[in-house]
Design a protein around this motif. Sequence first.
Motif, PDB file in Angstrom:
ATOM      1  N   VAL A  82     -15.560 -83.061 -87.530  1.00  0.00           N
ATOM      2  CA  VAL A  82     -16.759 -81.664 -88.485  1.00  0.00           C
ATOM      3  C   VAL A  82     -15.803 -81.710 -89.715  1.00  0.00           C
ATOM      4  N   SER A  83     -15.331 -82.558 -90.248  1.00  0.00           N
ATOM      5  CA  SER A  83     -14.663 -82.101 -91.330  1.00  0.00           C
ATOM      6  C   SER A  83     -15.985 -82.808 -92.751  1.00  0.00           C
ATOM      7  N   THR A  84     -15.861 -82.344 -93.455  1.00  0.00           N
ATOM      8  CA  THR A  84     -16.323 -82.382 -94.890  1.00  0.00           C
ATOM      9  C   THR A  84     -15.972 -84.159 -95.045  1.00  0.00           C
ATOM     10  N   PHE A  85     -16.615 -85.064 -95.332  1.00  0.00           N
ATOM     11  CA  PHE A  85     -16.244 -86.534 -95.858  1.00  0.00           C
ATOM     12  C   PHE A  85     -15.748 -85.995 -97.298  1.00  0.00           C
ATOM     13  N   GLY A  86     -14.352 -86.292 -97.502  1.00  0.00           N
ATOM     14  CA  GLY A  86     -13.954 -86.357 -98.885  1.00  0.00           C
ATOM     15  C   GLY A  86     -14.516 -87.223-100.178  1.00  0.00           C
ATOM     16  N   GLY A  87     -15.723 -88.018 -99.816  1.00  0.00           N
ATOM     17  CA  GLY A  87     -16.679 -88.921-100.763  1.00  0.00           C
ATOM     18  C   GLY A  87     -17.900 -87.538-101.094  1.00  0.00           C
ATOM     19  N   GLN A  88     -17.852 -86.722 -99.990  1.00  0.00           N
ATOM     20  CA  GLN A  88     -18.943 -85.704 -99.913  1.00  0.00           C
ATOM     21  C   GLN A  88     -18.713 -84.493-101.128  1.00  0.00           C
TER      22      GLN A  88
END
Length: 577
Positions: free
Chosen positions: A219-225
Amino acid sequence: MASEDWESELLEEPLFILENGDVYRNPTEVKMSQIVLPCHANHCGELSAGQLLKWMDSTACLSAERHAGCSCVTASVDDIHFEHTISVGQVVHIKAKVNRAFTSSMEVGIVVSCEDLFSDQQCKVCHAFATFVARRTEAGKVQLKQVIPLTQAEQMEYSLAAERRRMRLIHAEIINDLLSSSTSQTAPECEEHQGSVPAERTRVESVELVLPPHANHQVSTFGGQIMAWMENVATIAASRLCNAHPTLRTIDMFHFRGPSHIGDRLVLKAIVNNAFKKSMEVGVCAEAYQGGEPLRHINSAFMTFEVLDSDKKPRTLPRIRPVPVDGKRRYQEAIARKKIRLDRKYIISCKHTEVPLSVPWDPSNQMYLSYNNVSALKLLSARGNWALNSEKYKVSLYTLEENQKLCFKVETHVNVPAEQVFVLLSDLTRRKEWDRHYKECEVINQADEDDTIYRVVTPSVRKGGKDQDFIMLASRRRPCDPSEPYLIALRSVTLPTHPPTEDLNRGEVLCAGFSISEESDNLSKISYYNQATPGVLPYISTDIAGLSSMFYNTFSSCSEFLERNRDSLGSHSPSEL
């Protein structure tokens, strides 16, 4: 993309055959191939840089998790230079693999190439190095297993990863010091020009709600996003300056300062900090919050854009007019960062063969020159096609001739522990005790605890000729693990305080130095490398031709010097070097 920009084929690492006959493939290697569809592209029909960053991050994350055996998060990404744009209908190939693992973090190397399915041609788009951190599990903090490099390329990346990590850890501190010193100095005022664009006009603010598709299984936001959203607002800001579609060229090294999770509102802000003649710097900030909590700083980045004309050449950009106080600070800091950015690209990103013999040294590029110095020596020592030229007095002379360039290696063994050899050879002021080629040697600048600039005077090889002097940066490195050697890397630099003089010929060293390996507790192998330049070649040419034993005598004297001083390091202790 212009046809001349394409390469008929990309250089691939040669196949490595295992003992059982199977073709070796790195166990952490992950490949992704994506055909570029209109939904991935901007209105120019080119792949959005944000979409590419998402694919790169996903591929690298899968590689990191394959090695760690648990979920991983993006901690930082080094500088990215985009060499080409990618059009709709072309295929993007992304390859990622773990170069080296440390305690709980690892470096992942990423290479992006582009394929045209109709012409069957490929070209390199960019490469990057990302750092991932293994998340804690129920059992506690993860201790990563070590990477075991097998191929020559893997061994080289494994070795260089330690040097890149060293630079990465001190990068932010050095950048902050340089920016502070640059803004504190008296700088020219920002002149108002006719047609200049107010910086406030380029300011953009946007909010994104983090939903499950934007996050990983933890549930952590993708760094790439996050990087893709940041690139989006930066592109809008850049477009407002030039009223045209900008092309992203570089993203400076950045670190994620904290995590973001599903349900976060991500606030993204961008503004053009400065416009140079044909490029502009856009500053971007990402902050997150949930409910009524205060904003959390997630990430900041600086992106450089260009605007291309019909011939794909950078257009001249309008001037920027910063707002008072804070805007002027950003304006001046952007000038300082441009200089730092050029140093990094010029010294680190280009091929070592393209770096000039002498690069001007100053505190702003010290970190990058040191990295290049050590990396060049590691690359030279890793070559496997050295030819034994001759052997005398237990000293071996090897040569390597490629692309009309001659390199040589002198190798010997000495009954002195490697640590003591490293300490004794690190002090170049003592080299004249065993090397007749060193007539004088003085310390000019102690750049830091591992890097020193020396002025060395050597006698002329011709009777009646002028002596020769060198201004050299010596970079010392202890091994990060027992399998690695001690290194003392040498290369020429230029200093305004020490220009060439009429009574001496100024010589230059491109790449030289010592690699010291511990064979046993009291036995060390010393390898001296030098990429011969016109200033160095006269000292070794007769030995290579078999007409002299000067270098053999020199390194025999070196062995005697080391054994004579093995128990008396004088005032130089290992902790001082």
